[in-house]
Write a protein that holds these residues in place. Structure first.
Motif: not given
Length: 139
Positions: A29-31, A34-43
Motif C-alpha cells: 500500500r505504501a509503495l 508513493y507511485e500515486e504521489q509521483g515519487l516512484l514510476s514502476p514499469a
C-alpha cells in the motif's frame, strides 16, 4: 565480459513490489501511495509493477525522509531536484530541507521541555496538597 574499455555497466536488475516490501519493511500500500504521489514510476507488465534500480534508490530516499518526518512534498522536491538538475542540486535541496526540519524539531523539543517543566511544577504542587495521592496508583 561485462566491460567495454574497462567500464562496467550496472546490472539491469528489476524488482517486484514483494521484493522491495520485504527488503525495506514497507507495505505494498505504501509503495502504491508513493507511485500515486509521483515519487516512484514502476514499469508495468500487464497488471504487475516492475521496479527499476532507480525506483529502488528513490524508495531508499523516500523511506529515509519519512523516517525523519519529511513531508511527501519535501521528498518530492528533493527527488525532482535530481531529475531536473542532477546530484549537486539534489544535495543542495536536501541540505535546505534538512536544516529546516532540524529547526522544526528543535522548536518541538523546546515545547516538550517546557511542557515537562510545567507538568513537574503542577505535580509537585498536587503532591504537596494531597500527600495521600502520592502512594501507589490504582489503590
Amino acid at each position: 565480459m561485462g566491460t567495454l574499455m574497462g567500464l562496467r555497466r550496472p546490472p539491469h536488475r528489476t524488482y517486484s513490489i514483494t521484493q522491495l516490501c520485504r527488503e525495506f519493511g514497507a507495505t505494498p500500500r505504501a509503495l502504491r501511495f508513493y507511485e500515486e504521489q509521483g515519487l516512484l514510476s514502476p514499469a508495468r507488465r500487464d497488471m504487475t509493477r516492475i521496479y527499476s534500480h532507480k525506483d529502488r534508490a528513490r524508495l531508499i530516499l523516500i523511506l529515509r525522509g519519512r523516517r525523519v518526518g519529511l513531508s511527501i512534498a519535501e521528498i518530492r522536491d528533493i527527488l525532482d531536484a535530481y531529475d531536473e538538475e542532477g546530484l549537486p542540486a539534489q544535495d543542495a535541496e536536501a541540505l535546505r530541507i534538512h536544516r529546516n526540519r532540524i529547526a522544526r524539531l528543535e522548536a518541538q523539543r523546546q515545547e516538550v521541555e517546557d511542557a515537562i517543566r510545567t507538568l513537574k511544577v503542577a505535580a509537585a504542587k498536587l503532591a504537596k496538597q494531597y500527600p495521600e495521592a502520592t502512594g501507589s496508583a490504582g489503590g
